[in-house]
Design an enzyme around this catalytic site. Structure first.
Site, PDB file in Angstrom:
ATOM      1  N   GLY A   1      -8.132 -27.116   4.370  1.00  0.00           N
ATOM      2  CA  GLY A   1      -7.778 -26.105   5.351  1.00  0.00           C
ATOM      3  C   GLY A   1      -8.764 -25.960   6.493  1.00  0.00           C
TER       4      GLY A   1
ATOM      5  CB  CYS B   1      -8.818 -21.779  10.780  1.00  0.00           C
ATOM      6  SG  CYS B   1      -7.740 -20.349  11.035  1.00  0.00           S
TER       7      CYS B   1
ATOM      8  CE  LYS C   1     -10.773 -13.248  14.163  1.00  0.00           C
ATOM      9  NZ  LYS C   1     -12.060 -13.959  14.300  1.00  0.00           N
TER      10      LYS C   1
ATOM     11  N   GLY D   1     -24.394 -13.401  22.305  1.00  0.00           N
ATOM     12  CA  GLY D   1     -23.477 -12.383  22.807  1.00  0.00           C
ATOM     13  C   GLY D   1     -22.090 -12.912  23.082  1.00  0.00           C
TER      14      GLY D   1
ATOM     15  CB  ILE E   1     -19.241 -15.879  16.609  1.00  0.00           C
ATOM     16  CG1 ILE E   1     -18.130 -16.930  16.639  1.00  0.00           C
ATOM     17  CG2 ILE E   1     -19.856 -15.808  15.208  1.00  0.00           C
ATOM     18  CD1 ILE E   1     -18.606 -18.344  16.354  1.00  0.00           C
TER      19      ILE E   1
ATOM     20  CD  GLU F   1     -14.116 -11.934  16.383  1.00  0.00           C
ATOM     21  OE1 GLU F   1     -14.224 -12.495  15.278  1.00  0.00           O
ATOM     22  OE2 GLU F   1     -13.268 -12.253  17.233  1.00  0.00           O
TER      23      GLU F   1
ATOM     24  N   GLY G   1     -24.000 -20.672  19.068  1.00  0.00           N
ATOM     25  CA  GLY G   1     -23.162 -21.800  19.432  1.00  0.00           C
ATOM     26  C   GLY G   1     -22.806 -22.649  18.228  1.00  0.00           C
TER      27      GLY G   1
ATOM     28  CG  HIS H   1       8.499   6.678  26.257  1.00  0.00           C
ATOM     29  ND1 HIS H   1       7.254   6.678  26.853  1.00  0.00           N
ATOM     30  CD2 HIS H   1       8.673   7.916  25.722  1.00  0.00           C
ATOM     31  CE1 HIS H   1       6.711   7.874  26.694  1.00  0.00           C
ATOM     32  NE2 HIS H   1       7.557   8.644  26.016  1.00  0.00           N
TER      33      HIS H   1
END
Length: 465
Positions: A40, A43, A52, A185, A188, A191, A275, A449
């Site tokens: 995988g 990710c 996430k 900054g 990554i 978060e 990086g 709305h």
């Protein structure tokens, strides 16, 4: 050594590489798929899926602490980082097993899975050092490289003498850092910074560049920094880390040169998020004659082919935007061209991205700065999120919407949406850009709305005021 011949060899199983061998096998090709680590790729295992998942836990902790603002009262909020980690690992294992089950049905029917590390012996010949011992020599006229990238190691003075976390190792922590230093900054660093602040850590972000998120417009960067500082994160910009040293008992001192002078910071953990570097060394690409750029990324043309005919690269290993959706689009290009005899390319493709801080930053197309550098005549639409009814009702009013419009054609050139569900709102604008719609289509569109999308009416109405 006897070689085994295949029609196709795919090295790596990230978002692009994991689907391509399945397509080839189903088309009747004899395929070798090589993976040296977990199925995988980044990710699924150490990138999007786990981070996430953890961001969601951090947001829930943040929302729970805000309960009184909504008339909801709770007791003291605490975070069990071991439970957060277990939830994250469950998501990773589920995603990994889902992919492995797809491979199982094709093994023995044209697809061989080789667990090990591959390196080139010649342009169309590879040797695989197998995990269970021994080696295999394999050949194919078509080879696809999908080996990805990894965190760049920290090289400041003293780094070899203290524990240095990266984006892979930090998600395995099961105790909360007392004070987390983050070098970098970019998305990554931001978060993880917000995540661990919401978990309960003290956080200091050290950015060597003049501002956070240097690829964004200055107003976007400034607003992101403001949001992070409001949550209690210390943000140092134009700050160059000089050295780090252990103080014992789980403490370290980081020396930083700032515009205000040299500072000594005391903390407990250090995350290097400066990086990433490509996974190309172990491949010995020079044995195949494959050209790399100065940073070690594989050079490809707009059809993703290297300088060696029949050898392609996709995903992060070829450089460019390091996003899973880019890798997946690379797969679509190769599938179209190599299986469907099409002529797809990377030329002029619209690449969006979302930074999963809270509120999210979704962006696609040109920034205001990029458009002006190109000499375009533009108009800029901007709307604070506190002017969007849905944001007001939900108490999610931080940030703003911003869109860049060509003054002559009225087409949207790009946008940055810093707000609740900013990535989703950005995607609506992206679809309009894909369809070459003028901004007036969103200005005058009927949206339910009250939804966040309704804010697009007001955003583009600012151009007419």
């Amino acid at each position: 050594m006897t070689s085994t011949h295949y029609d196709v060899i795919v090295i790596g199983t990230s978002q692009g590489g994991r689907f391509l061998p399945i397509e080839f096998a189903r088309a009747g090709r004899k395929v070798a798929l090589i993976e040296r680590d977990h199925m995988g790729g980044v990710c699924v295992n150490v990138g999007c899926t786990p981070t996430k998942t953890m961001v969601a836990s951090a947001r829930l902790a943040y929302q729970a602490r805000r309960g009184a603002e909504y008339g909801v009262h709770t007791g003291p909020i605490s975070v069990d980082l071991q439970a957060v980690r277990q939830r994250k690992q469950g998501m990773v294992e589920g995603a990994r097993l889902n992919y492995e089950s797809r491979l199982t049905e094709l093994q023995g029917l044209g697809l061989d899975l080789l667990l090990g590390e591959a390196h080139f012996l010649a342009p169309k010949t590879l040797e695989v050092s197998l995990q269970d011992g021994g080696t295999r020599e394999i050949t194919a006229p078509l080879i696809v490289i999908d080996t990805g990238a990894r965190p760049e190691p920290l090289t400041i003075k003293g780094a070899e003498r203290v524990p240095v976390l990266n984006s892979t190792t930090i998600i395995e922590l099961d105790t909360l850092p007392e004070h987390l230093f983050i070098l970098g900054g970019g998305y990554i660093g931001l978060e993880f910074g917000q995540m661990f602040r919401r978990f309960g850590s003290q956080v200091t972000i050290i950015q060597s560049r003049p501002r956070l998120l240097m690829n964004e417009d200055e107003d976007v960067s400034k607003e992101v920094a403001k949001i992070l500082r409001e949550e209690g994160i210390t943000v140092l910009t134009g700050a160059m880390p000089q050295q780090v040293e252990s103080l014992g008992e789980g403490r370290m001192q980081l020396t930083v040169h700032t515009p205000q002078g040299e500072q000594q910071l005391i903390g407990s953990h250090l995350l290097a998020a400066t990086g990433r570097v490509p996974n190309t060394e172990a491949l010995t690409p020079e044995a195949a004659g494959i050209h790399l750029d100065q940073a070690g990324y594989i050079q490809v043309n707009e059809r993703l082919e290297t300088n060696v005919s029949g050898i392609y690269a996709l995903g992060d290993v070829k450089g460019g935007p390091a996003f899973t959706h880019v890798s997946y689009d690379d797969y679509r290009i190769l599938r179209t061209n190599l299986l469907e005899h099409g002529s797809a390319s990377t030329r002029d493709r619209l690449v969006p991205h979302t930074i999963f801080i809270d509120p999210q930053l979704g962006r696609v197309g040109l920034t205001e700065n990029e458009a002006r550098k190109q000499g375009r005549t533009i108009r800029v639409a901007k709307l604070p999120m506190n002017a969007v009814p849905r944001a007001l009702e939900t108490g999610e009013m931080r940030g703003f919407m911003k869109a860049i419009v060509d003054a002559e054609t009225q087409h949207i050139l790009g946008c940055a949406i810093l707000g609740v569900e900013g990535g989703e709102i950005m995607t609506i604008i992206q679809v309009a850009m894909m369809g070459n719609l003028p901004y007036t289509a969103l200005r005058d569109g009927i949206f339910t709305h009250p939804t966040l999308a309704e804010g697009l009416n007001s955003l583009f109405m600012t151009l007419d005021s």
